[in-house]
Design a protein around this motif. Structure first.
Motif, PDB file in Angstrom:
ATOM      1  N   ARG A 132       0.798  -1.274  -0.040  1.00  0.00           N
ATOM      2  CA  ARG A 132       0.395  -0.011   0.109  1.00  0.00           C
ATOM      3  C   ARG A 132       0.981   1.303   0.244  1.00  0.00           C
ATOM      4  O   ARG A 132       1.121   2.547  -0.680  1.00  0.00           O
ATOM      5  CB  ARG A 132      -0.367  -0.093   1.473  1.00  0.00           C
ATOM      6  CG  ARG A 132      -1.934  -0.585   0.945  1.00  0.00           C
ATOM      7  CD  ARG A 132      -3.190  -0.771   2.452  1.00  0.00           C
ATOM      8  NE  ARG A 132      -2.306  -1.051   3.596  1.00  0.00           N
ATOM      9  CZ  ARG A 132      -3.092  -0.826   4.982  1.00  0.00           C
ATOM     10  NH1 ARG A 132      -3.426   0.219   4.382  1.00  0.00           N
ATOM     11  NH2 ARG A 132      -2.390  -1.126   5.942  1.00  0.00           N
ATOM     12  N   GLN A 182      -2.178   6.001   6.020  1.00  0.00           N
ATOM     13  CA  GLN A 182      -2.604   5.097   6.814  1.00  0.00           C
ATOM     14  C   GLN A 182      -2.080   4.093   7.533  1.00  0.00           C
ATOM     15  O   GLN A 182      -1.553   3.548   8.047  1.00  0.00           O
ATOM     16  CB  GLN A 182      -4.262   4.626   6.596  1.00  0.00           C
ATOM     17  CG  GLN A 182      -4.987   3.902   8.016  1.00  0.00           C
ATOM     18  CD  GLN A 182      -4.712   4.302   9.067  1.00  0.00           C
ATOM     19  OE1 GLN A 182      -4.112   5.534   9.189  1.00  0.00           O
ATOM     20  NE2 GLN A 182      -4.077   3.432  10.214  1.00  0.00           N
ATOM     21  N   VAL A 223      -2.652   3.846  -4.810  1.00  0.00           N
ATOM     22  CA  VAL A 223      -3.246   3.958  -3.686  1.00  0.00           C
ATOM     23  C   VAL A 223      -3.274   5.135  -2.974  1.00  0.00           C
ATOM     24  O   VAL A 223      -2.872   5.638  -3.380  1.00  0.00           O
ATOM     25  CB  VAL A 223      -3.033   3.321  -3.027  1.00  0.00           C
ATOM     26  CG1 VAL A 223      -3.583   2.991  -1.345  1.00  0.00           C
ATOM     27  CG2 VAL A 223      -3.153   1.781  -2.950  1.00  0.00           C
ATOM     28  N   ASP A 280      -4.228   9.213   1.516  1.00  0.00           N
ATOM     29  CA  ASP A 280      -4.571   8.907   2.628  1.00  0.00           C
ATOM     30  C   ASP A 280      -4.586   7.740   2.908  1.00  0.00           C
ATOM     31  O   ASP A 280      -4.020   7.050   4.480  1.00  0.00           O
ATOM     32  CB  ASP A 280      -6.198   9.442   3.046  1.00  0.00           C
ATOM     33  CG  ASP A 280      -7.120   9.014   2.194  1.00  0.00           C
ATOM     34  OD1 ASP A 280      -7.115   8.267   0.798  1.00  0.00           O
ATOM     35  OD2 ASP A 280      -8.756   8.601   2.429  1.00  0.00           O
ATOM     36  N   GLU A 281      -5.045   6.812   2.184  1.00  0.00           N
ATOM     37  CA  GLU A 281      -4.668   5.239   2.635  1.00  0.00           C
ATOM     38  C   GLU A 281      -2.874   4.448   3.303  1.00  0.00           C
ATOM     39  O   GLU A 281      -2.721   4.111   3.341  1.00  0.00           O
ATOM     40  CB  GLU A 281      -5.074   4.061   1.490  1.00  0.00           C
ATOM     41  CG  GLU A 281      -6.939   4.672   1.496  1.00  0.00           C
ATOM     42  CD  GLU A 281      -7.603   3.528   1.046  1.00  0.00           C
ATOM     43  OE1 GLU A 281      -6.785   2.462  -0.322  1.00  0.00           O
ATOM     44  OE2 GLU A 281      -8.063   3.726  -0.119  1.00  0.00           O
ATOM     45  N   ARG A 282      -2.445   5.284   2.041  1.00  0.00           N
ATOM     46  CA  ARG A 282      -0.994   5.411   1.713  1.00  0.00           C
ATOM     47  C   ARG A 282      -0.504   5.595   3.594  1.00  0.00           C
ATOM     48  O   ARG A 282       0.764   4.930   4.190  1.00  0.00           O
ATOM     49  CB  ARG A 282      -0.002   5.945   0.876  1.00  0.00           C
ATOM     50  CG  ARG A 282      -0.707   5.239  -0.982  1.00  0.00           C
ATOM     51  CD  ARG A 282       0.136   5.864  -1.595  1.00  0.00           C
ATOM     52  NE  ARG A 282       1.810   4.940  -1.744  1.00  0.00           N
ATOM     53  CZ  ARG A 282       2.829   6.875  -1.533  1.00  0.00           C
ATOM     54  NH1 ARG A 282       2.184   7.667  -1.968  1.00  0.00           N
ATOM     55  NH2 ARG A 282       3.367   6.767  -1.238  1.00  0.00           N
TER      56      ARG A 282
END
Length: 405
Positions: free
Chosen positions: A181, A194, A187, A190-192
């Motif tokens: 990720r 996290q 991706v 914000d997901e990276r």
């Protein structure tokens, strides 16, 4: 994902990340053979320059005074990072050698360099051979077909770096998923972010354990010998960087390198029948594949000229390693894979003060793994199933490689 599917979003990829299977995209070679430098827009929204020729890339990588890694953080924040506090950004950078310039980079690297010398790596050689043979035994027992990526290319370097650092190998699926990720630029940011936070929480627990009872692994050594010189956040950052870099890069070289040999059967046969050629073969595969697209972006600290182009102080600069390593000025017929030349001096591990710290370990793993694989399975071949390329990743490679023998 097939080769075609891997590049369906090519228009979204920055030019330095575009590939056609093993090759840099034709437009990147055209840029190198033409002006040598061009404008770029990164996936993070930053505008800047891309440098493509071997000599120019070496010049940029060699000069940390005019081309700063750390001062990139002074540029505007990429989309998705607006709400991250300055305090968290400091924690995110702590211990990450890739984002620092001297003297901070010098201090961190000085503590780690003794652990990655060729002499120290040779102590690991018997264990690396054991790990390779154990995974080949498992593949042989299961019988064909197999997927080389999860069965061999990924677990071998993962187990090596886990043992070296003192990371529980049982946790590998979790940290591999997080690193995927983190490095996949498709991706959402914000997901990276996290994934990075989860990684720091995980590493914080390992560091606390090492501080309470330092073992003989590298994390224990850092706590025991340099605990007064490194902050808690720096220990977490160093361990995170080594863990991600230690398995991602070598795993993708083993997978993509095997496919390259399978698609050049005369080269495969040469290495299989004459394993003493492995040193040269590894260097040629490193150069020809150049799985790291660019390394860390830099900021010009002063007005400078590269390839006849004026670059202003404050401009963002990236280096196209695949284009530089295929530069005709480096060696003749650079687009040909030829394991008999194996010239060192390529830029696959970077150059200058940020030259890959783990290069001796990566070379040793490949020098052991490639001949062992080819000699164990002399009839190694691809199946009708297509390999999966991962084109949107910071580190180029394969998601799958179906094989038989």
């Amino acid at each position: 994902m097939t080769e075609t599917a891997a590049v369906t979003r090519e228009q979204e990829l920055p030019i330095h990340m575009r590939r056609d299977a093993f090759d840099p995209a034709p437009e990147l070679a055209e840029l190198r053979d033409g002006p040598g430098i061009g404008r770029i827009r990164t996936p993070f929204g930053l505008e800047g320059w891309i440098v493509t020729r071997f000599a120019d890339v070496r010049e940029v990588l060699s000069d940390s005074e005019r081309f700063s890694n750390f001062r990139v953080s002074e540029l505007r924040r990429p989309p998705g990072l607006e709400d991250v506090s300055e305090e968290e950004l400091v924690r995110m950078r702590a211990g990450n050698l890739l984002v620092f310039d001297p003297p901070d980079h010098t201090r961190l690297r000085r503590l780690l360099t003794p652990e990655f010398t060729v002499r120290r790596m040779r102590r690991l050689e018997p264990r690396i051979r054991e790990i390779v043979e154990e995974h080949l035994d498992a593949m042989e027992r299961s019988g064909p077909p197999a997927d080389l990526v999860p069965d061999f290319a990924l677990p071998v370097p993962s187990l090596v770096i886990c043992e070296l650092l003192g990371v529980p190998y049982a946790d590998r699926s979790e940290f591999q998923e997080r690193s995927t990720r983190l490095l996949d630029l498709s991706v959402p940011t914000d997901e990276r972010i996290q994934a990075g936070r989860e990684s720091r929480v995980y590493m914080a627990d390992l560091v606390k354990g090492a501080q309470a009872d330092p073992g003989e692994d590298m994390l224990g050594m850092l706590v025991r010998e340099h605990g007064d010189e490194l902050s808690f956040d720096e220990l977490c950052g160093i361990a995170s960087l080594l863990l991600i870099a230690g398995h991602e890069t070598t795993a993708n070289m083993l997978g993509l390198g095997t496919l390259a040999l399978l698609r050049h059967p005369e080269q495969l046969a040469l290495l299989r029948d004459e394993p003493e050629r492995v040193d040269a073969a590894v260097e040629e595969l490193l150069r020809w594949l150049s799985i790291v697209h660019s390394g860390t972006g830099k900021m010009a600290t002063t007005d400078v000229e590269i390839a006849g182009q004026k670059i202003a102080a404050g401009d963002f600069v990236m280096c196209a390693l695949p284009a530089a390593n295929r530069d005709p000025e480096l060696l003749p017929d650079p687009d040909k894979l030829d394991i008999t030349r194996g010239a060192m001096g390529h830029l696959a591990f970077g150059h200058g003060i940020h030259h890959c710290l783990g290069a001796p370990l990566a070379r040793m793993e490949m020098r052991i793994a490639f001949p062992a694989l080819l000699q164990r399975f002399p009839g190694l071949r691809t199946t009708d199933a297509e390999p999966g390329f991962r084109s949107f990743n910071v580190i180029y490679g394969l998601t799958s490689l179906p094989i038989a023998w």
